[in-house]
Design an enzyme around this catalytic site. Sequence first.
Site, PDB file in Angstrom:
ATOM      1  N   ASN A  13       0.941  -1.260  -0.313  1.00  0.00           N
ATOM      2  CA  ASN A  13       0.273  -0.318  -0.160  1.00  0.00           C
ATOM      3  C   ASN A  13       1.371   1.718  -0.090  1.00  0.00           C
ATOM      4  O   ASN A  13       1.699   1.424   0.781  1.00  0.00           O
ATOM      5  CB  ASN A  13      -0.982  -0.629   1.557  1.00  0.00           C
ATOM      6  CG  ASN A  13      -1.621   0.797   1.325  1.00  0.00           C
ATOM      7  OD1 ASN A  13      -1.416   2.252   1.145  1.00  0.00           O
ATOM      8  ND2 ASN A  13      -3.260   1.461   1.511  1.00  0.00           N
ATOM      9  N   HIS A  16       0.774   5.809   2.475  1.00  0.00           N
ATOM     10  CA  HIS A  16       2.141   7.074   2.954  1.00  0.00           C
ATOM     11  C   HIS A  16       3.068   7.970   1.867  1.00  0.00           C
ATOM     12  O   HIS A  16       3.158   9.334   2.236  1.00  0.00           O
ATOM     13  CB  HIS A  16       1.724   6.404   4.159  1.00  0.00           C
ATOM     14  CG  HIS A  16       0.450   6.614   4.754  1.00  0.00           C
ATOM     15  ND1 HIS A  16      -0.436   7.030   5.158  1.00  0.00           N
ATOM     16  CD2 HIS A  16      -0.274   5.118   4.717  1.00  0.00           C
ATOM     17  CE1 HIS A  16      -1.168   6.720   5.207  1.00  0.00           C
ATOM     18  NE2 HIS A  16      -1.188   5.251   6.144  1.00  0.00           N
ATOM     19  N   HIS A  49      -5.524   3.653  -1.926  1.00  0.00           N
ATOM     20  CA  HIS A  49      -6.853   4.007  -1.088  1.00  0.00           C
ATOM     21  C   HIS A  49      -6.846   5.875  -1.676  1.00  0.00           C
ATOM     22  O   HIS A  49      -6.882   6.413  -1.618  1.00  0.00           O
ATOM     23  CB  HIS A  49      -6.832   4.151   0.347  1.00  0.00           C
ATOM     24  CG  HIS A  49      -8.130   4.266   0.867  1.00  0.00           C
ATOM     25  ND1 HIS A  49      -8.154   4.085   2.518  1.00  0.00           N
ATOM     26  CD2 HIS A  49      -9.115   4.298   0.429  1.00  0.00           C
ATOM     27  CE1 HIS A  49      -9.858   4.392   2.690  1.00  0.00           C
ATOM     28  NE2 HIS A  49     -10.058   4.686   1.348  1.00  0.00           N
ATOM     29  N   ARG A  51      -9.860   8.578  -0.601  1.00  0.00           N
ATOM     30  CA  ARG A  51     -10.035   8.203   0.228  1.00  0.00           C
ATOM     31  C   ARG A  51     -11.563   9.510  -0.312  1.00  0.00           C
ATOM     32  O   ARG A  51     -10.535  10.152  -1.640  1.00  0.00           O
ATOM     33  CB  ARG A  51      -9.223   8.976   1.460  1.00  0.00           C
ATOM     34  CG  ARG A  51      -8.740   8.028   2.350  1.00  0.00           C
ATOM     35  CD  ARG A  51      -8.286   8.598   3.250  1.00  0.00           C
ATOM     36  NE  ARG A  51      -9.729   8.630   4.286  1.00  0.00           N
ATOM     37  CZ  ARG A  51      -9.961   7.647   5.532  1.00  0.00           C
ATOM     38  NH1 ARG A  51      -9.336   7.169   5.585  1.00  0.00           N
ATOM     39  NH2 ARG A  51     -10.568   8.152   6.082  1.00  0.00           N
ATOM     40  N   ARG A  55      -7.009  12.566   0.854  1.00  0.00           N
ATOM     41  CA  ARG A  55      -6.032  13.361   1.920  1.00  0.00           C
ATOM     42  C   ARG A  55      -4.875  12.718   0.843  1.00  0.00           C
ATOM     43  O   ARG A  55      -3.960  13.364   1.603  1.00  0.00           O
ATOM     44  CB  ARG A  55      -6.010  12.911   3.011  1.00  0.00           C
ATOM     45  CG  ARG A  55      -6.659  11.995   3.347  1.00  0.00           C
ATOM     46  CD  ARG A  55      -6.074  10.916   4.927  1.00  0.00           C
ATOM     47  NE  ARG A  55      -7.613  11.640   5.163  1.00  0.00           N
ATOM     48  CZ  ARG A  55      -7.811  11.072   6.302  1.00  0.00           C
ATOM     49  NH1 ARG A  55      -7.700  10.544   7.094  1.00  0.00           N
ATOM     50  NH2 ARG A  55      -9.674  11.449   7.130  1.00  0.00           N
ATOM     51  N   GLU A  76      -8.453   0.887  -3.576  1.00  0.00           N
ATOM     52  CA  GLU A  76      -9.442   0.097  -1.696  1.00  0.00           C
ATOM     53  C   GLU A  76     -10.325   2.179  -1.887  1.00  0.00           C
ATOM     54  O   GLU A  76      -9.757   2.813  -2.581  1.00  0.00           O
ATOM     55  CB  GLU A  76      -8.712   1.205  -0.896  1.00  0.00           C
ATOM     56  CG  GLU A  76      -8.373  -0.379  -0.011  1.00  0.00           C
ATOM     57  CD  GLU A  76      -7.056  -0.124   0.985  1.00  0.00           C
ATOM     58  OE1 GLU A  76      -7.610   1.318   2.182  1.00  0.00           O
ATOM     59  OE2 GLU A  76      -6.488  -0.957   1.706  1.00  0.00           O
ATOM     60  N   THR A 107      -8.263   3.743   8.510  1.00  0.00           N
ATOM     61  CA  THR A 107      -9.122   3.564   8.442  1.00  0.00           C
ATOM     62  C   THR A 107      -9.577   2.667   9.353  1.00  0.00           C
ATOM     63  O   THR A 107      -9.088   1.556  10.284  1.00  0.00           O
ATOM     64  CB  THR A 107      -9.426   2.030   7.308  1.00  0.00           C
ATOM     65  OG1 THR A 107      -8.861   2.803   6.052  1.00  0.00           O
ATOM     66  CG2 THR A 107     -10.763   1.288   6.819  1.00  0.00           C
ATOM     67  N   GLU A 157     -11.158  -9.000   3.429  1.00  0.00           N
ATOM     68  CA  GLU A 157     -10.200  -8.992   3.910  1.00  0.00           C
ATOM     69  C   GLU A 157     -10.779  -8.672   4.800  1.00  0.00           C
ATOM     70  O   GLU A 157     -10.496  -8.200   5.866  1.00  0.00           O
ATOM     71  CB  GLU A 157      -9.072  -7.339   2.854  1.00  0.00           C
ATOM     72  CG  GLU A 157      -7.772  -7.164   3.880  1.00  0.00           C
ATOM     73  CD  GLU A 157      -7.456  -6.296   3.208  1.00  0.00           C
ATOM     74  OE1 GLU A 157      -7.547  -6.291   2.029  1.00  0.00           O
ATOM     75  OE2 GLU A 157      -6.827  -5.552   3.782  1.00  0.00           O
ATOM     76  N   HIS A 200      -4.048  -4.028   7.656  1.00  0.00           N
ATOM     77  CA  HIS A 200      -3.810  -2.873   8.937  1.00  0.00           C
ATOM     78  C   HIS A 200      -2.968  -3.305   9.319  1.00  0.00           C
ATOM     79  O   HIS A 200      -3.455  -3.771  10.722  1.00  0.00           O
ATOM     80  CB  HIS A 200      -5.429  -2.831   9.280  1.00  0.00           C
ATOM     81  CG  HIS A 200      -5.586  -1.475   9.257  1.00  0.00           C
ATOM     82  ND1 HIS A 200      -5.402  -0.869  10.398  1.00  0.00           N
ATOM     83  CD2 HIS A 200      -5.704  -0.303   8.424  1.00  0.00           C
ATOM     84  CE1 HIS A 200      -5.395   0.330  10.346  1.00  0.00           C
ATOM     85  NE2 HIS A 200      -6.216   1.140   8.952  1.00  0.00           N
TER      86      HIS A 200
HETATM   87  N1  PXP Z   1      -6.131  -3.132   4.335  1.00  0.00           N
HETATM   88  C1  PXP Z   1      -6.661  -2.168   4.696  1.00  0.00           C
HETATM   89  C2  PXP Z   1      -8.135  -1.982   3.994  1.00  0.00           C
HETATM   90  C3  PXP Z   1      -6.437  -0.497   4.379  1.00  0.00           C
HETATM   91  O1  PXP Z   1      -7.625   0.147   4.799  1.00  0.00           O
HETATM   92  C4  PXP Z   1      -5.350  -0.345   5.212  1.00  0.00           C
HETATM   93  C5  PXP Z   1      -4.913   1.239   5.062  1.00  0.00           C
HETATM   94  O2  PXP Z   1      -5.505   1.687   4.084  1.00  0.00           O
HETATM   95  C6  PXP Z   1      -4.344  -1.489   4.976  1.00  0.00           C
HETATM   96  C7  PXP Z   1      -4.667  -2.911   3.980  1.00  0.00           C
HETATM   97  C8  PXP Z   1      -2.613  -1.160   5.550  1.00  0.00           C
HETATM   98  O3  PXP Z   1      -2.400  -0.899   6.414  1.00  0.00           O
HETATM   99  P1  PXP Z   1      -1.541  -0.200   6.749  1.00  0.00           P
HETATM  100  O4  PXP Z   1      -1.392   1.228   5.942  1.00  0.00           O
HETATM  101  O5  PXP Z   1      -1.737   0.236   8.327  1.00  0.00           O
HETATM  102  O6  PXP Z   1      -0.226  -1.453   6.969  1.00  0.00           O
END
Ligand code: PXP
Length: 250
Positions: A13, A16, A49, A51, A55, A76, A107, A157, A200
């Site tokens: 992901n 960030h 994602h 949003r 952001r 996402e 999330t 998930e 997550h």
């Molecule tokens: N899976 C989902 C559905 C999420 O919403 C997120 C965060 O955007 C992640 C995985 C990844 O989480 P993390 O950034 O904490 O590794």
Amino acid sequence: MTDYLGQLRLGVNIDHVATVRNARGSSYPDPVRAAHLAEAAGADGITAHLREDRRHITDSDIERLMEALTVPLNFEMAATEEMQAIALRHKPHAVCIVPERREELTTEGGLEVARQENRLADFIAPLREAGCRVSLFIAADRAQVEAAARIGTDVVELHVGPLCDAFHEGHMDFHAAELARVAEMAMRAHELGLEVHAGHGITYDTVAPIAALPQVMELNIGHFLIGEAIFTGLKAAIAEMRRRMEAARG
Ligand code: PXP
């Protein structure tokens, strides 16, 4: 069931990277560049994602990712009409539906499927018809897993944030109880014919017992990897996460 069901995939992901870019309103660091590096480092997919408040990831990031990626994009999004239209325009490999509240930092909970089965069934049907694999991000909760199966999603998930947070906060009893719950719900989801992913809050220290769950086919990891990349580079961070996933898988 103890048989391993296949190789565990890693979805990276990149949200960030965009968070850092947007903090200064600049054009760098570029999440698409990070996605290319992640691909080269062995990511099986890229997760982003979009949003409602944009952001981090922007509409243009999604467009560029769709053009540039050679691995599948896991898009996402919240279950809104706006996002559905964007997904139907791009037709990414996978769409992961997440709950979204404007004020949250990330999330925070899983999607409430059980109380909105009809609405979500109608929402995901056109996405599946367009060829997207639909995933629902849910808590490891029997009612949610069973509702997800009833509405015809491809994937669930499981939200492992609470389990990872408990580990890092030293609440080991809660960690063990959550892990047992995730293991049981992974089994239940698999029994119901769903593909099981987890995500997550996963870190080097929390990945092993999740990666060891035989029904889990994919982990989606972002925040920790991007943070670790500051110190070691993204390529090394992904390689180390992969190494730990594979070691745990046996
Ligand atoms: N899976 C989902 C559905 C999420 O919403 C997120 C965060 O955007 C992640 C995985 C990844 O989480 P993390 O950034 O904490 O590794």
